[in-house]
Design a protein around this motif. Sequence first.
Motif, short mmCIF file in Angstrom:
data_model
loop_
_atom_site.label_atom_id
_atom_site.label_comp_id
_atom_site.label_asym_id
_atom_site.label_seq_id
_atom_site.Cartn_x
_atom_site.Cartn_y
_atom_site.Cartn_z
N MET A 73 0.84 -1.20 0.00
CA MET A 73 0.00 0.00 0.00
C MET A 73 0.88 1.25 0.00
O MET A 73 2.03 1.20 0.42
N PRO A 74 0.31 2.39 -0.42
CA PRO A 74 1.06 3.65 -0.37
C PRO A 74 1.56 3.98 1.04
O PRO A 74 0.98 3.54 2.03
N MET A 75 2.62 4.78 1.08
CA MET A 75 3.21 5.22 2.34
C MET A 75 2.43 6.39 2.94
O MET A 75 2.50 6.64 4.13
N LEU A 76 1.67 7.10 2.10
CA LEU A 76 0.98 8.31 2.57
C LEU A 76 -0.54 8.10 2.65
O LEU A 76 -1.12 7.39 1.84
N ILE A 77 -1.14 8.76 3.64
CA ILE A 77 -2.60 8.71 3.82
C ILE A 77 -3.15 10.14 3.78
O ILE A 77 -2.70 10.99 4.54
N PRO A 78 -4.11 10.41 2.90
CA PRO A 78 -4.73 11.74 2.90
C PRO A 78 -5.45 11.97 4.23
O PRO A 78 -6.03 11.05 4.80
N VAL A 96 1.34 11.56 14.20
CA VAL A 96 1.75 11.29 12.81
C VAL A 96 2.60 12.44 12.27
O VAL A 96 2.53 13.58 12.74
N ALA A 97 3.40 12.12 11.26
CA ALA A 97 4.21 13.12 10.56
C ALA A 97 3.42 13.58 9.34
O ALA A 97 2.89 12.75 8.58
N TRP A 98 3.32 14.91 9.17
CA TRP A 98 2.49 15.46 8.09
C TRP A 98 3.33 15.98 6.94
O TRP A 98 4.23 16.80 7.13
N PHE A 111 -1.01 15.08 3.77
CA PHE A 111 -0.90 13.62 3.86
C PHE A 111 -0.10 13.27 5.09
O PHE A 111 0.88 13.95 5.39
N ILE A 113 2.37 10.35 6.90
CA ILE A 113 3.08 9.10 6.65
C ILE A 113 2.36 8.04 7.49
O ILE A 113 2.09 8.26 8.67
N ARG A 114 2.05 6.91 6.89
CA ARG A 114 1.24 5.90 7.59
C ARG A 114 1.81 5.58 8.97
O ARG A 114 3.00 5.25 9.08
N LEU A 120 -6.09 2.75 4.63
CA LEU A 120 -5.73 2.48 3.23
C LEU A 120 -6.28 1.14 2.78
O LEU A 120 -6.79 1.00 1.67
N SER A 144 7.67 0.09 6.53
CA SER A 144 7.99 0.82 7.74
C SER A 144 6.91 1.86 7.99
O SER A 144 6.23 2.30 7.05
N VAL A 146 5.67 5.38 10.62
CA VAL A 146 6.21 6.49 11.40
C VAL A 146 5.21 6.94 12.47
O VAL A 146 4.03 7.13 12.18
N PHE B 41 0.27 7.50 -6.44
CA PHE B 41 0.69 6.37 -5.61
C PHE B 41 -0.15 5.17 -5.99
O PHE B 41 -1.36 5.25 -6.06
N VAL B 99 8.07 16.95 5.01
CA VAL B 99 7.36 16.79 6.27
C VAL B 99 7.64 18.03 7.11
O VAL B 99 8.81 18.38 7.34
N PHE B 101 5.29 18.90 9.96
CA PHE B 101 4.69 18.77 11.27
C PHE B 101 4.87 17.36 11.82
O PHE B 101 4.74 16.38 11.07
N GLY B 102 5.18 17.26 13.12
CA GLY B 102 5.15 15.99 13.82
C GLY B 102 3.99 16.07 14.81
O GLY B 102 4.08 16.81 15.79
N GLY B 103 2.90 15.36 14.54
CA GLY B 103 1.69 15.54 15.34
C GLY B 103 1.20 16.97 15.13
O GLY B 103 1.10 17.44 14.00
N GLU B 160 5.61 7.23 -5.45
CA GLU B 160 6.36 6.31 -4.56
C GLU B 160 6.69 5.08 -5.38
O GLU B 160 5.85 4.60 -6.14
#
Lengths: 480, 480
Positions: A73-78, A96-98, A111, A113-114, A120, A144, A146, B41, B99, B101-103, B160
């Motif tokens: 699956m993609p690494m990113l989620i909208p 989450v990291a945006w 998005f 990172i998952r 997804l 992986s 995050v 993706f 990236v 933002f973190g949270g 990706e």
Amino acid sequence: VSNNNKKMVKEITSMDVDFAQWYTDIVKKADLAAYSNVKGFMIIRPYGYAMWELMQGALDKMFKDLGHENICMPMLIPESLLNKEKEHVEGFAPEVAWVTFGGSEKLEERFCIRPTSETLFCDHFKDVVHSWRDLPLLYNQWVSVVRWEKTTRPFLRTREFLWQEGHTLHATKEEAETETIQMLETYAKFCKDYLAIPVVQGRKTDKEKFAGAEATYTIEALMHDGKALQSGTSHYFGDGFSRAFDVTFADKENKLSYPHQTSWGCTTRLIGAVIMTHGDDNGLVIPPHIAPTQVMIVPVAQHKPGVLEKAEEVLNTLKGCCRVKMDASDNSPGWKFAEYEMKGVPIRLELGPRDIENGVCILSRRDTAEKITVELEKLPEIIPALLQEIHENLYNRALERRISMTYTATNMEELKEIAATKPGFIRAMWCGEEECELKLKEEADISSRCMPFEDQEQVSETCVCCGKPAKKLVYWGKAY
Amino acid sequence: VSNNNKKMVKEITSMDVDFAQWYTDIVKKADLAAYSNVKGFMIIRPYGYAMWELMQGALDKMFKDLGHENICMPMLIPESLLNKEKEHVEGFAPEVAWVTFGGSEKLEERFCIRPTSETLFCDHFKDVVHSWRDLPLLYNQWVSVVRWEKTTRPFLRTREFLWQEGHTLHATKEEAETETIQMLETYAKFCKDYLAIPVVQGRKTDKEKFAGAEATYTIEALMHDGKALQSGTSHYFGDGFSRAFDVTFADKENKLSYPHQTSWGCTTRLIGAVIMTHGDDNGLVIPPHIAPTQVMIVPVAQHKPGVLEKAEEVLNTLKGCCRVKMDASDNSPGWKFAEYEMKGVPIRLELGPRDIENGVCILSRRDTAEKITVELEKLPEIIPALLQEIHENLYNRALERRISMTYTATNMEELKEIAATKPGFIRAMWCGEEECELKLKEEADISSRCMPFEDQEQVSETCVCCGKPAKKLVYWGKAY
């Protein structure tokens, strides 16, 4: 000969002196991982990664034998997709990291990172599931993820970690529940058969369950210092995600239904579990089935005629029956002994001129430090058996330690006394209220690890905390 | 029997009618990949992922046999680290995902998701390399990377993609150059031996080389439509990155030196290469060595007594010699024939009541549609040989096609005429100036694919574009 020629033997802090430092020393000095330039992100070095590849290979085969297929699956989620299941987004959004820019262009929608991929998978299930004939879907992916954690430690808690996440979809509740338990049992079997780690299987309390799950099951292992390590989880979702993502199928009566879902995962954290279950003051102890090198040949007096040739011959003979290497570098045998002890190689094979004369060699076990003299001819027969013996010894030793570090408390005073003085699991009854979990956390600094499947003995009639009628036996403890 | 019982045979656009649509049809209808909710993706579905796993397994073994070790670097790169090598950052910064933002917390420094990992590896090399004894370092990692491309197509160009990236560090220029060429040859061998794809090996012009490299080498494959596909690249960096990241080592004379570096990668794009090299109007044609299913058993008149039992017996016999499956579903044999043709399974094995009486079955080849009758007893001997024959036929067919689609031009008029009317490679001389490359792009819509190692024939004395003395023969073409 320059100074670069000999590395010094690397020193490791004793675990009784400082367990956390002992752990970090092993991670770094056994070349398992290194810190990177990005806070909370680690570099998994070749020796650590080779362990992970062996673990991955064994797990992947177990999953496939049970009918699961890999997917990616993609690494990113909208953001809008993450938001679809309420409890799930509340659980994960804070960590989450945006991603907000693609090149120099600001994105219309952020998005993340998952942190995990339920959303997804559901979005994809919606497109590929139509009829009961399409079910079950048994998917897994190795990727992986995050999670923007505040406090991190290599393998145990990192902002990025490697894992597998299984996601399955079933026509009925019963099938999905069976899958959830089957995968938990698969993890427990893997821990026993490959990592030589005994685990307690059980169900998490609602407070500790996965964001969006109906039920979360866990395997809990006990580390050398008496702290628990959650080592794998399996979740039953019911049809909550299906409803949130509008995944439906026509059942056998051609009625539109919502499928039932599971997910399950385990991570590179298991390398931390291996270190803290089997390691000692001389370094790492790797269980044979996941040891990148199972046998290290160390020639003694290797400059004497015939020694290296014979060692090479033994190396080639053993290649068929184990993962074997030879160190013929010009470091001293003493240095090599310490180095491979520190790196946790299960068996060291020493071979010197006198041994060769007698047609023997010396095998030294990492787990017991025991040395045995073995005829060279018998090696291909003895080595595999010895590796299995070491595996079993490691497992039994860890199991005995866990048993000896598991206590029972029937009232609050007893519980606090144990929590304060005896590292390990505490078995105690619980009424089922979150309030009591919070109170035990506050007053004894322990959390509920699980309601075990086995060992559901009624050790007392009342909740250890509030004194109301008890519902379940719970394993409590301090945890990583 | 409900309508859900039988899927219709899936239709594929003819490649002569619309090659791009033909490609997309195969990707979707052979269940290789699906579009995701995130633009650019893709979701790699189980059938496509199983192909990738087989490709990965073969490549990984080739890398390890050459002494490389796997490692895993962080997914994120701090902006300051990406900025350290000037050409590199200029090449990649416009297409990375940031990236910020973190949270809920805005980050002090932005991180990009790795588009490639030279900067991370260098930053690590700095910490682990001290002496010539630490060299060479031969590392590889299997990860996914993100590049924010504008136009995307499944497998060929996605935001990706999965890949491996090798990164090696050497004491001398010569060693690093040897490694660069060795890995290019490894890719070419892999394409030939596993993908049945012939490639042209050569060096990229400076205009087409990797951002930060001294030299980039490439393998170029020719697709069915006459367009080239860059299928793997290997870069020689000299000591540029070492200097930028201050990676040094004490050489044998104890003098501080900068090591020389390489990197090399290939990606899931290779799945696109397989589709467009071997596929036809009936669907996918998978080369046997990377086919998830090499033999599909289709029982005929399977309701007749004894048919399924015998088919099962054949299935079990063949499990030892190939990847075999049986479809005993209630879809018609005709549906199954079309389905597995579309999915590119190399051999279909048909078995009906009369065959069983005669102790034979029918093998149908996907590459030639040829059918042969074979005694059941001889299957374990015939199948592996037939798979190899199919592999070789696919390779030879692709090679012949490439040869027949490779043209030579000695002047601009000729070149434009070929570029406009004959899809394929154009061999033509070049003076070495970027200006001429740009002009050929503008006037004939072709780019330089590579300066081939073999076939460096002096086809004319002057540059096909400017008429100045020619330096190199170049393969030109339209490319994906």
